[in-house]
Design a protein around this motif. Structure first.
Motif, PDB file in Angstrom:
ATOM      1  N   SER A  72       2.791  -5.423   4.391  1.00  0.00           N
ATOM      2  CA  SER A  72       2.129  -4.680   3.478  1.00  0.00           C
ATOM      3  C   SER A  72       1.598  -5.430   1.975  1.00  0.00           C
ATOM      4  N   LEU A  73       2.694  -5.851   1.481  1.00  0.00           N
ATOM      5  CA  LEU A  73       2.450  -6.586   0.280  1.00  0.00           C
ATOM      6  C   LEU A  73       1.505  -7.641   0.199  1.00  0.00           C
ATOM      7  N   ASN A  74       1.861  -8.382   1.419  1.00  0.00           N
ATOM      8  CA  ASN A  74       0.788  -9.594   1.591  1.00  0.00           C
ATOM      9  C   ASN A  74      -0.500  -9.216   1.848  1.00  0.00           C
ATOM     10  N   PHE A  75      -0.681  -8.071   2.380  1.00  0.00           N
ATOM     11  CA  PHE A  75      -1.944  -7.792   2.858  1.00  0.00           C
ATOM     12  C   PHE A  75      -2.717  -7.030   1.480  1.00  0.00           C
ATOM     13  N   ILE A  76      -2.091  -6.523   0.634  1.00  0.00           N
ATOM     14  CA  ILE A  76      -2.592  -6.029  -0.466  1.00  0.00           C
ATOM     15  C   ILE A  76      -2.950  -6.885  -1.596  1.00  0.00           C
ATOM     16  N   ASN A  77      -1.963  -8.064  -1.598  1.00  0.00           N
ATOM     17  CA  ASN A  77      -2.109  -9.015  -2.505  1.00  0.00           C
ATOM     18  C   ASN A  77      -3.458  -9.921  -2.020  1.00  0.00           C
ATOM     19  N   GLN A  78      -3.449  -9.963  -0.779  1.00  0.00           N
ATOM     20  CA  GLN A  78      -4.786 -10.745  -0.324  1.00  0.00           C
ATOM     21  C   GLN A  78      -5.994 -10.082  -0.483  1.00  0.00           C
ATOM     22  N   SER A  79      -5.971  -8.484  -0.236  1.00  0.00           N
ATOM     23  CA  SER A  79      -7.332  -8.004  -0.591  1.00  0.00           C
ATOM     24  C   SER A  79      -7.528  -7.900  -2.211  1.00  0.00           C
ATOM     25  N   MET A  80      -6.756  -7.912  -2.960  1.00  0.00           N
ATOM     26  CA  MET A  80      -7.142  -7.796  -4.381  1.00  0.00           C
ATOM     27  C   MET A  80      -7.422  -9.322  -4.849  1.00  0.00           C
ATOM     28  N   ASP A  81      -6.966 -10.361  -4.103  1.00  0.00           N
ATOM     29  CA  ASP A  81      -7.308 -11.820  -4.383  1.00  0.00           C
ATOM     30  C   ASP A  81      -8.748 -11.779  -4.083  1.00  0.00           C
ATOM     31  N   GLU A  82      -9.383 -11.232  -3.020  1.00  0.00           N
ATOM     32  CA  GLU A  82     -10.679 -11.250  -2.474  1.00  0.00           C
ATOM     33  C   GLU A  82     -11.350 -10.231  -3.099  1.00  0.00           C
ATOM     34  N   ASN A  83     -10.712  -9.431  -4.190  1.00  0.00           N
ATOM     35  CA  ASN A  83     -11.500  -8.320  -4.567  1.00  0.00           C
ATOM     36  C   ASN A  83     -12.120  -7.342  -3.725  1.00  0.00           C
ATOM     37  N   SER A  84     -11.421  -7.096  -2.792  1.00  0.00           N
ATOM     38  CA  SER A  84     -11.901  -6.409  -1.861  1.00  0.00           C
ATOM     39  C   SER A  84     -11.359  -5.060  -1.714  1.00  0.00           C
ATOM     40  N   PRO A  85     -12.141  -4.023  -1.669  1.00  0.00           N
ATOM     41  CA  PRO A  85     -11.527  -2.574  -1.464  1.00  0.00           C
ATOM     42  C   PRO A  85     -10.809  -2.442   0.082  1.00  0.00           C
ATOM     43  N   PHE A  86      -9.655  -1.809   0.190  1.00  0.00           N
ATOM     44  CA  PHE A  86      -8.840  -1.685   1.410  1.00  0.00           C
ATOM     45  C   PHE A  86      -8.239  -0.604   1.667  1.00  0.00           C
ATOM     46  N   PHE A  87      -8.238  -0.529   2.984  1.00  0.00           N
ATOM     47  CA  PHE A  87      -7.356   0.595   3.419  1.00  0.00           C
ATOM     48  C   PHE A  87      -6.003   0.203   4.340  1.00  0.00           C
ATOM     49  N   ILE A  88      -5.150   0.754   4.039  1.00  0.00           N
ATOM     50  CA  ILE A  88      -3.793   0.191   4.844  1.00  0.00           C
ATOM     51  C   ILE A  88      -2.985   1.565   5.383  1.00  0.00           C
ATOM     52  N   LEU A  89      -2.579   1.358   6.621  1.00  0.00           N
ATOM     53  CA  LEU A  89      -1.680   2.324   7.096  1.00  0.00           C
ATOM     54  C   LEU A  89      -0.221   1.734   7.432  1.00  0.00           C
ATOM     55  N   ILE A  90       0.536   2.486   6.744  1.00  0.00           N
ATOM     56  CA  ILE A  90       1.949   1.692   6.777  1.00  0.00           C
ATOM     57  C   ILE A  90       2.733   2.736   7.709  1.00  0.00           C
ATOM     58  N   SER A  91       3.474   2.474   8.684  1.00  0.00           N
ATOM     59  CA  SER A  91       4.230   3.473   9.622  1.00  0.00           C
ATOM     60  C   SER A  91       5.547   2.703  10.092  1.00  0.00           C
ATOM     61  N   VAL A  92       6.397   3.273   9.377  1.00  0.00           N
ATOM     62  CA  VAL A  92       7.904   2.698   9.749  1.00  0.00           C
ATOM     63  C   VAL A  92       8.698   3.477  10.532  1.00  0.00           C
ATOM     64  N   ILE A  93       9.523   3.027  11.430  1.00  0.00           N
ATOM     65  CA  ILE A  93      10.360   3.746  12.381  1.00  0.00           C
ATOM     66  C   ILE A  93      11.220   4.672  11.776  1.00  0.00           C
ATOM     67  N   ALA A  94      11.675   4.164  10.534  1.00  0.00           N
ATOM     68  CA  ALA A  94      12.761   5.133   9.663  1.00  0.00           C
ATOM     69  C   ALA A  94      12.121   6.474   9.260  1.00  0.00           C
ATOM     70  N   PRO A  95      13.007   7.422   9.290  1.00  0.00           N
ATOM     71  CA  PRO A  95      14.495   7.359   9.747  1.00  0.00           C
ATOM     72  C   PRO A  95      14.808   8.053  11.274  1.00  0.00           C
ATOM     73  N   HIS A  96      13.932   7.598  12.154  1.00  0.00           N
ATOM     74  CA  HIS A  96      13.874   7.845  13.645  1.00  0.00           C
ATOM     75  C   HIS A  96      15.181   7.388  14.093  1.00  0.00           C
ATOM     76  N   GLY A  97      15.904   8.079  14.976  1.00  0.00           N
ATOM     77  CA  GLY A  97      17.031   7.354  15.563  1.00  0.00           C
ATOM     78  C   GLY A  97      16.665   6.210  16.107  1.00  0.00           C
ATOM     79  N   PRO A  98      17.708   5.473  16.241  1.00  0.00           N
ATOM     80  CA  PRO A  98      19.218   5.683  15.838  1.00  0.00           C
ATOM     81  C   PRO A  98      19.562   5.590  14.349  1.00  0.00           C
ATOM     82  N   SER A  99      18.407   5.924  13.504  1.00  0.00           N
ATOM     83  CA  SER A  99      18.748   5.854  12.281  1.00  0.00           C
ATOM     84  C   SER A  99      19.659   4.591  11.850  1.00  0.00           C
ATOM     85  N   THR A 100      19.434   3.680  11.849  1.00  0.00           N
ATOM     86  CA  THR A 100      20.061   2.281  11.476  1.00  0.00           C
ATOM     87  C   THR A 100      19.715   1.830   9.956  1.00  0.00           C
ATOM     88  N   PRO A 101      20.597   2.067   9.084  1.00  0.00           N
ATOM     89  CA  PRO A 101      20.216   1.554   7.886  1.00  0.00           C
ATOM     90  C   PRO A 101      20.288   0.080   7.726  1.00  0.00           C
TER      91      PRO A 101
END
Length: 204
Positions: free
Chosen positions: A58-87
């Motif tokens: 996500s950070l790489n994509f945001i940095n690249q978008s800003m380097d290109e002076n490009s508006p961006f949309f990013i959808l970030i979906s993590v598994i946490a805290p879904h089972g088995p809830s592994t920290p």
């Protein structure tokens, strides 16, 4: 369904998604991702922890978008805290003395006013007591620490690049989870507040 493991839906310029395979029971370690059409296998090393991997992507994509002076949309979906809830390993020994909040409906004694599906699930033999609730609550809190770090680093990056006030941020979740309410184990899919009440925060 049937599109293939390397499929990238139309409209996405950067695509990183988990691959679901029947034998996989977790997406925290030891998972595969479709990364722009390439299948990438992740292992059990600390740097393979999926929330951290998604944070880096996500950070790489945001940095690249800003380097290109490009508006961006990013959808970030993590598994946490879904089972088995592994920290993450770095969070596995913190908050170990937490007590889960117990609502009046926790281990509800009288289910005579509940639908048959609730009664059947509550009496399925899958007992869920206060100790189970505390353990799961602790693991979920531990698992969310990496999510908190990810959100913080994304906000910091936007702030440092002068784009925070030019960005709309939506924070939400998919569903809640029972943890002993109405004598239900750690399940979802019931018409109760524990299942349907999810956060929606918007900043912009």
């Amino acid at each position: 369904v049937g599109a293939g493991k390397r499929y990238i839906p139309p409209g996405w310029t950067d695509w990183h998604v988990f691959l679901y395979e029947e034998y996989e029971k977790t997406f925290y370690y030891g998972y595969k991702m479709n990364e722009n059409g390439e299948i990438v296998q992740y292992g059990d090393a600390p740097e393979d922890y999926s929330t951290d991997v998604i944070k880096r992507q996500s950070l790489n994509f945001i940095n690249q978008s800003m380097d290109e002076n490009s508006p961006f949309f990013i959808l970030i979906s993590v598994i946490a805290p879904h089972g088995p809830s592994t920290p993450a390993n770095r969070h596995a020994e913190i908050y170990t003395d937490l007590i889960s909040p117990k609502k009046p409906s926790f281990n509800e004694a009288d289910l005579s006013d509940k639908p048959s599906t609730t009664y059947a699930m509550a009496n399925s033999g899958d007992e869920f007591d206060a100790g189970d609730a505390d353990t799961l609550f602790t693991r979920r809190v531990q698992t969310m620490q990496a999510v908190d770090e990810m959100v913080g680093e994304i906000i910091l990056l936007l702030e440092q690049q002068g784009q925070l006030d030019n960005t709309y941020i939506f924070f939400t979740s998919d569903n809640g989870l029972h943890m002993g309410e109405h004598r239900l184990p750690s399940v979802k899919g019931f018409p109760y507040e524990e299942d349907i009440h999810v956060p929606l925060l918007v900043r912009g």
